[in-house]
Design a protein around this motif. Sequence first.
Motif, PDB file in Angstrom:
ATOM      1  N   TRP A  13      -2.272   1.860  -2.114  1.00 10.87           N
ATOM      2  CA  TRP A  13      -2.361   2.826  -3.214  1.00 10.87           C
ATOM      3  C   TRP A  13      -1.282   2.559  -4.263  1.00 10.87           C
ATOM      4  O   TRP A  13      -1.541   2.544  -5.460  1.00 10.87           O
ATOM      5  N   ASP A  14      -0.053   2.338  -3.787  1.00 11.82           N
ATOM      6  CA  ASP A  14       1.061   2.048  -4.704  1.00 11.82           C
ATOM      7  C   ASP A  14       0.868   0.712  -5.417  1.00 11.82           C
ATOM      8  O   ASP A  14       1.209   0.570  -6.590  1.00 11.82           O
ATOM      9  N   ARG A  15       0.324  -0.255  -4.724  1.00 15.94           N
ATOM     10  CA  ARG A  15       0.074  -1.562  -5.353  1.00 15.94           C
ATOM     11  C   ARG A  15      -1.011  -1.436  -6.418  1.00 15.94           C
ATOM     12  O   ARG A  15      -0.945  -2.067  -7.459  1.00 15.94           O
ATOM     13  N   ASN A  16      -2.035  -0.616  -6.159  1.00 15.66           N
ATOM     14  CA  ASN A  16      -3.055  -0.369  -7.182  1.00 15.66           C
ATOM     15  C   ASN A  16      -2.429   0.259  -8.420  1.00 15.66           C
ATOM     16  O   ASN A  16      -2.764  -0.115  -9.548  1.00 15.66           O
ATOM     17  N   LEU A  17      -1.557   1.221  -8.221  1.00 16.10           N
ATOM     18  CA  LEU A  17      -0.892   1.883  -9.343  1.00 16.10           C
ATOM     19  C   LEU A  17      -0.098   0.872 -10.168  1.00 16.10           C
ATOM     20  O   LEU A  17      -0.203   0.844 -11.401  1.00 16.10           O
ATOM     21  N   ASP A  18       0.659   0.041  -9.516  1.00 13.19           N
ATOM     22  CA  ASP A  18       1.454  -0.976 -10.208  1.00 13.19           C
ATOM     23  C   ASP A  18       0.548  -1.938 -10.983  1.00 13.19           C
ATOM     24  O   ASP A  18       0.802  -2.242 -12.158  1.00 13.19           O
ATOM     25  N   TYR A  19      -0.509  -2.399 -10.349  1.00 14.10           N
ATOM     26  CA  TYR A  19      -1.448  -3.321 -10.991  1.00 14.10           C
ATOM     27  C   TYR A  19      -2.131  -2.654 -12.188  1.00 14.10           C
ATOM     28  O   TYR A  19      -2.250  -3.241 -13.262  1.00 14.10           O
ATOM     29  N   ALA A  20      -2.538  -1.409 -12.017  1.00 10.50           N
ATOM     30  CA  ALA A  20      -3.209  -0.682 -13.098  1.00 10.50           C
ATOM     31  C   ALA A  20      -2.320  -0.585 -14.328  1.00 10.50           C
ATOM     32  O   ALA A  20      -2.776  -0.806 -15.460  1.00 10.50           O
ATOM     33  N   LYS A  21      -1.064  -0.253 -14.121  1.00 13.28           N
ATOM     34  CA  LYS A  21      -0.142  -0.122 -15.262  1.00 13.28           C
ATOM     35  C   LYS A  21       0.047  -1.462 -15.966  1.00 13.28           C
ATOM     36  O   LYS A  21       0.131  -1.509 -17.194  1.00 13.28           O
ATOM     37  N   ARG A 103      -0.102  12.930  -6.740  1.00 12.53           N
ATOM     38  CA  ARG A 103      -0.708  14.073  -6.046  1.00 12.53           C
ATOM     39  C   ARG A 103      -1.388  13.620  -4.750  1.00 12.53           C
ATOM     40  O   ARG A 103      -1.270  14.272  -3.710  1.00 12.53           O
ATOM     41  N   VAL A 104      -2.095  12.494  -4.807  1.00  6.96           N
ATOM     42  CA  VAL A 104      -2.749  11.968  -3.604  1.00  6.96           C
ATOM     43  C   VAL A 104      -1.711  11.573  -2.562  1.00  6.96           C
ATOM     44  O   VAL A 104      -1.851  11.905  -1.376  1.00  6.96           O
ATOM     45  N   ALA A 105      -0.669  10.873  -2.976  1.00  7.30           N
ATOM     46  CA  ALA A 105       0.372  10.447  -2.028  1.00  7.30           C
ATOM     47  C   ALA A 105       1.009  11.654  -1.350  1.00  7.30           C
ATOM     48  O   ALA A 105       1.221  11.652  -0.129  1.00  7.30           O
ATOM     49  N   GLU A 106       1.287  12.693  -2.127  1.00 12.97           N
ATOM     50  CA  GLU A 106       1.878  13.915  -1.560  1.00 12.97           C
ATOM     51  C   GLU A 106       0.929  14.559  -0.556  1.00 12.97           C
ATOM     52  O   GLU A 106       1.341  14.971   0.537  1.00 12.97           O
ATOM     53  N   ALA A 107      -0.343  14.659  -0.916  1.00 14.87           N
ATOM     54  CA  ALA A 107      -1.321  15.259   0.002  1.00 14.87           C
ATOM     55  C   ALA A 107      -1.414  14.462   1.296  1.00 14.87           C
ATOM     56  O   ALA A 107      -1.488  15.051   2.389  1.00 14.87           O
ATOM     57  N   LEU A 108      -1.391  13.150   1.199  1.00 14.34           N
ATOM     58  CA  LEU A 108      -1.484  12.322   2.407  1.00 14.34           C
ATOM     59  C   LEU A 108      -0.240  12.451   3.277  1.00 14.34           C
ATOM     60  O   LEU A 108      -0.341  12.461   4.506  1.00 14.34           O
ATOM     61  N   MET A 140      -9.663   5.150  -1.876  1.00 11.98           N
ATOM     62  CA  MET A 140      -8.334   4.773  -2.364  1.00 11.98           C
ATOM     63  C   MET A 140      -8.195   3.286  -2.640  1.00 11.98           C
ATOM     64  O   MET A 140      -7.493   2.896  -3.570  1.00 11.98           O
ATOM     65  N   LEU A 141      -8.825   2.471  -1.838  1.00 16.51           N
ATOM     66  CA  LEU A 141      -8.594   1.030  -1.950  1.00 16.51           C
ATOM     67  C   LEU A 141      -9.799   0.281  -2.508  1.00 16.51           C
ATOM     68  O   LEU A 141      -9.669  -0.468  -3.471  1.00 16.51           O
ATOM     69  N   VAL A 142     -10.964   0.456  -1.947  1.00 21.39           N
ATOM     70  CA  VAL A 142     -12.128  -0.317  -2.377  1.00 21.39           C
ATOM     71  C   VAL A 142     -12.623   0.156  -3.748  1.00 21.39           C
ATOM     72  O   VAL A 142     -12.756  -0.636  -4.677  1.00 21.39           O
ATOM     73  N   HIS A 143     -12.909   1.448  -3.859  1.00 25.83           N
ATOM     74  CA  HIS A 143     -13.440   1.980  -5.120  1.00 25.83           C
ATOM     75  C   HIS A 143     -12.479   1.710  -6.275  1.00 25.83           C
ATOM     76  O   HIS A 143     -12.870   1.185  -7.316  1.00 25.83           O
ATOM     77  N   GLU A 144     -11.218   2.069  -6.064  1.00 27.96           N
ATOM     78  CA  GLU A 144     -10.260   1.887  -7.155  1.00 27.96           C
ATOM     79  C   GLU A 144     -10.026   0.408  -7.470  1.00 27.96           C
ATOM     80  O   GLU A 144      -9.997   0.017  -8.641  1.00 27.96           O
TER      81      GLU A 144
END
Length: 163
Positions: A13-21, A103-108, A140-144
């Motif tokens: 999830w964090d790697r997706n965030l970094d890549y997205a930015k 928000r997702v990370a906190e919920a998890l 979290m991983l495939v769709h995103e």
Amino acid sequence: MLDLCIESLLIGWDRNLDYAKKLVADLSDEQMMLQPRPGMNHPAWTFSHMNIYHEVIAQLASGGTFPDPREHRFGMLSKPEAEASLYGTKQSIIGQYEQGHARVAEALRNTSAATLERPMPLERWKKLFPKAGSALGYLMLVHESTHLGQISAWRRVQGLASV
């Protein structure tokens, strides 16, 4: 064991965030709206689409319910539109994306095995994802990642460098 599984999801999830930015760091508001070919998702739609799933994932992890994302303005039945005011600025779209990730990370981090073991609350997903937690890896991983790959391909069509 649950903590290890959550940690594993959050690494991706964090790697997706970094890549997205990185994928949008050099884009202007105008570039976020470019659609080089009919049917090709522009970054503004793609991020707006991914953003609606953050609440879905957070609700799955926290024991809540959610409306079917298919029906959302940016759901799977929607198509990218050329009207920039529908999406907002790049800053607002990406800000929402970052907040959704947090928000997702906190919920998890605060979920329990019992919450993830409950039946899937969205009827049409029950066959594929019988339990709430069984959808997390896909969403979290495939769709995103699929949509981030579309933005990467979009960049190349635009003549922009890979990231």
